[in-house]
Design a protein around this motif. Structure first.
Motif, PDB file in Angstrom:
ATOM      1  N   MET A 179      16.452 -60.997 -54.875  1.00 59.30           N
ATOM      2  CA  MET A 179      17.278 -62.072 -54.350  1.00 59.30           C
ATOM      3  C   MET A 179      18.352 -61.453 -53.464  1.00 59.30           C
ATOM      4  N   TYR A 180      19.068 -62.307 -52.723  1.00 58.15           N
ATOM      5  CA  TYR A 180      20.047 -61.829 -51.754  1.00 58.15           C
ATOM      6  C   TYR A 180      21.381 -62.544 -51.958  1.00 58.15           C
ATOM      7  N   VAL A 181      22.459 -61.805 -51.702  1.00 57.69           N
ATOM      8  CA  VAL A 181      23.809 -62.370 -51.790  1.00 57.69           C
ATOM      9  C   VAL A 181      24.086 -63.149 -50.511  1.00 57.69           C
ATOM     10  N   VAL A 182      24.525 -64.409 -50.655  1.00 55.38           N
ATOM     11  CA  VAL A 182      24.760 -65.269 -49.490  1.00 55.38           C
ATOM     12  C   VAL A 182      26.087 -66.012 -49.645  1.00 55.38           C
ATOM     13  N   ASP A 183      26.601 -66.507 -48.509  1.00 56.76           N
ATOM     14  CA  ASP A 183      27.760 -67.411 -48.455  1.00 56.76           C
ATOM     15  C   ASP A 183      29.060 -66.782 -48.958  1.00 56.76           C
ATOM     16  N   ILE A 184      29.137 -65.456 -49.029  1.00 54.88           N
ATOM     17  CA  ILE A 184      30.373 -64.801 -49.471  1.00 54.88           C
ATOM     18  C   ILE A 184      30.345 -63.353 -48.980  1.00 54.88           C
ATOM     19  N   VAL A 223      19.291 -57.773 -54.536  1.00 52.80           N
ATOM     20  CA  VAL A 223      19.457 -57.468 -55.954  1.00 52.80           C
ATOM     21  C   VAL A 223      18.229 -57.968 -56.705  1.00 52.80           C
ATOM     22  N   LEU A 224      18.079 -57.494 -57.929  1.00 52.64           N
ATOM     23  CA  LEU A 224      16.971 -57.917 -58.783  1.00 52.64           C
ATOM     24  C   LEU A 224      17.514 -58.830 -59.875  1.00 52.64           C
TER      25      LEU A 224
END
Length: 230
Positions: free
Chosen positions: A39-44, A69-70
């Motif tokens: 998954m990916y970090v978004v909106d921050i 990230v996992l």
């Protein structure tokens, strides 16, 4: 005992399994459906990674926007993740997405060295880069050492000037004290001279007055004698 399964029963079982799977998927939050996947970090710009699944838990690290990230597990709006460098902790589900940011989607994958020769060349390039960085750091360290030496020289010069100033100030105070003592002695001598001059003047004034008195008396006596002769 022999169990026979007809084609109709098989299709019925398959349909039931599919329904159960769909119900399980629908009962989980969106992030939980992707557990065990990237998954990916978004909106921050940066997301705190916490030791537990609540906002009061200690922050054990951060992950940046677009970082992959996992997802390991999910609970109450929080997802347990693990990063490529081994960081593990809980983050808010709303800042995770299965879709990578556009800049990551469009970025071509970097070619990885495959042969031993390519790996050796990559290590050689990295080693050369580290050497150049080390040379730069050494140069800056030498420059700072020279600057520190110049600052030390300036400090010693200022200290020497300060010592000379204090010595000159002490000498000036001493000279002022000596001058004051000399002025006091001169004033005492002047007073003594004035007293002596006054005493001499009084003495000579008395002598002059005595002479005048004697002369007056002698003149008066002579005049009296002349009067008696006539």
């Amino acid at each position: 005992m022999q169990i026979s399964v007809t084609t109709g029963d098989f299709h019925t079982m398959k349909k039931n399994v599919a329904v159960i799977f769909i119900l399980i998927m629908l009962s989980c939050p969106p992030a939980a459906r992707c557990l065990g996947t990237d998954m990916y970090v978004v909106d921050i710009p940066a997301l705190n990674v916490r030791a537990d699944s609540n906002e009061k838990a200690n922050v054990v690290g951060i992950v940046k926007a677009g970082q992959k990230v996992l997802a390991l597990s999910s609970a109450g709006g929080w997802t347990l993740i693990e990063t490529a460098d081994g960081l593990e902790g809980w983050v808010s589900i709303r800042y995770l997405s299965t879709d990578p940011p556009s800049e990551i989607k469009d970025e071509p994958a970097a070619a990885q060295p495959t042969t031993l020769r390519e790996k050796f060349q990559a290590v050689t390039i990295e080693n050369q880069s580290l050497k150049e960085e080390n040379i730069g750091l050494t140069t800056r360290l030498n420059e700072q050492t020279i600057q520190m030496g110049a600052m030390e020289d300036s400090f010693q010069a200022l200290k020497k000037d300060a010592d000379a100033y204090h010595q000159l100030k002490d000498t000036l105070v001493q000279k002022e004290t000596e001058l004051k003592e000399k002025n006091n002695r001169i004033a005492a001598i002047e007073k003594k001279l004035i007293d002596q001059y006054t005493a001499v003047a009084i003495k000579w004034s008395l002598v002059g007055a005595g002479i005048l008195l004697v002369g007056y008396m002698m003149g008066a006596r002579t005049k009296k004698k002349r009067s008696s002769l006539l």
